[in-house]
Scaffold this active site. Sequence first.
Site, PDB file in Angstrom:
ATOM      1  N   ASP A 484      35.810  34.674  40.854  1.00 30.31           N
ATOM      2  CA  ASP A 484      37.198  34.195  40.930  1.00 30.31           C
ATOM      3  C   ASP A 484      37.304  32.672  40.826  1.00 30.31           C
ATOM      4  OD1 ASP A 484      37.939  36.825  41.203  1.00 30.31           O
ATOM      5  OD2 ASP A 484      38.262  36.724  43.362  1.00 30.31           O
ATOM      6  N   HIS A 485      36.389  32.058  40.102  1.00 33.43           N
ATOM      7  CA  HIS A 485      36.450  30.618  39.836  1.00 33.43           C
ATOM      8  C   HIS A 485      36.670  30.447  38.326  1.00 33.43           C
ATOM      9  CE1 HIS A 485      33.607  30.395  43.537  1.00 33.43           C
ATOM     10  NE2 HIS A 485      34.878  30.470  43.908  1.00 33.43           N
ATOM     11  N   ILE A 486      37.948  30.365  37.943  1.00 37.24           N
ATOM     12  CA  ILE A 486      38.320  30.432  36.526  1.00 37.24           C
ATOM     13  C   ILE A 486      38.261  29.040  35.911  1.00 37.24           C
ATOM     14  CG2 ILE A 486      40.065  31.229  34.903  1.00 37.24           C
ATOM     15  CD1 ILE A 486      41.257  32.860  37.264  1.00 37.24           C
TER      16      ILE A 486
END
Length: 551
Positions: A484-486
């Site tokens: 979830d680190h875009i």
Amino acid sequence: MTLMASDTSADVVIVGTGVVGCLVAERALDAGLSVLMLEAGPRVDRWRIVENYRNLPPSMRLFHWDAPYPPKPWAPHLETRVAKESEQYLQLEGPNARAYLQGYVRYAGGATWHWAGICWRLTPEDMRLKSLYGVGRDWPFGHDVLEPYYTAAEYAIGVCGPSDPALQWPPNAERSKPYPMGPIPFGPGEKRLTEAAARIGMMNLPAPQARNSGVSYHGRPPCCGNNNCFPVCPIAAKYDAATALPKIEAKGGKILANAVVYRVETGEKNAVEAVHYFDPNKVSHRVTAKLFVIACNGIETPKLLLLSKDDRNPNGVANSSDQVGRNMMDQPKLFAEVELAEPLWTGVGPVQSSSILNTTQGEFRNRYAGAMFRMENFARSPLGSAAALKKGLVGKALDTEIRRLSACTARLTVEHEPLPLPINRLTLSSKTDWLGINKPNIYYDVSDYVRRSAKEYTVPRLQQLASELGATSFQLSPEFLNSDHIMGGCIMGSEAATAVVDADCRAHDHQNLFLPGGGAMPSGTASNSTLTMAALALKAADAITAQLKHG
């Protein structure tokens, strides 16, 4: 005297209300500029999220953290992963598509509601991958340029961290100021992990976190260890929308929720002249400004730019380089569920409070990825209860097994450094959402760089760490997962031919368009991206105010 923003015009229009948009808005307002923020999703109070969470069935609370944020029809997001495949919002393909099933919600405040709060800095080496190791890209400026913005971001969002330079990251590096607050103490599980890691040459560091440690800061109370940082901090100890958005409004900023921007309009000189949004009644509105900031996230921002193609910009706005939507990055994650001979007792304090980062650095990065290791510090009692019930136990035997599994199990996680690869690409799907807007489609492959790391380096080290903790069983996840680190979809670089934005996150193609945040990052590294996104937001804000105030 600066005029206030209206619903249709401002000096600065910001699309997106997450941490990046909020920090840009505050800086612009402090400089005397009028600011209008547009948010696709609804505005919500903390009590409503907490109530939503409390009323979920236990299985939903365990495995679908985003369920307390039900999407509106006009602002679908990844909560729809629990729906039928035909209703999925994010369309995925490629060898490791599952590794890009991102978790984000389209609510006012964005991911500030549900992030873990971890605020690691990059190292100087992280910003020079090409020069040092012959892979990836270099940043167009050095770590010394970013350091003051890291410090400013830590004070802006309220970060606690260790005062001992040997326990900071990068270790023993020059800092402009100490952390605003001291660290949150380790719980018993993290103390055990730190000792075990040290015996095999791994250094477990206290994580800097955007939550209050024993003191009030920015009107937020101290963390009391609810161990519920996501899906929401129930008491507002962590930086999130509930404190950030009212501060913007108190300074004169205007926030318009349920406004789904679907087009960026350019004029004859290819400057951005307006953005267009749909309201919940599917009525279109036009908003003008002197300068525009697209700060949705690393998926929604490139999607919007591609949607906005016109005769002047046939590949999409800001896309003469053909790099918009390319170089999509996240840290491919593996985890191991371990059972231990002795109690470990995770669950005291925040859900994440420490990480092993010395494993991210080294000459090996010319062949395979560095990686961050950590233990998830969430309480194991819900998982222990579910596992014990599956065994068919009842009565005292059930109670004993629940207690044992709650105390003697843990999850160890490793997150790998990605490279910016043009093949990892966001395009527009032919499938559309409720408003008729194309859904995002992403092709994703973690690459041999990551697969070699897992095979030769990280999985053996994970097994070694588990063994040192006294593991009696070790179950590795069968595939790479999302962290979830875009990052990466609007990549930064000094040359317009190979990058979307310049060193200030200004679009190469449009002088009054800024695209700050994770999408601009030229390297993903193995650590959490939010503090770097915040630092880039503040750097961009300085350029924005200089451009509008001084020409």
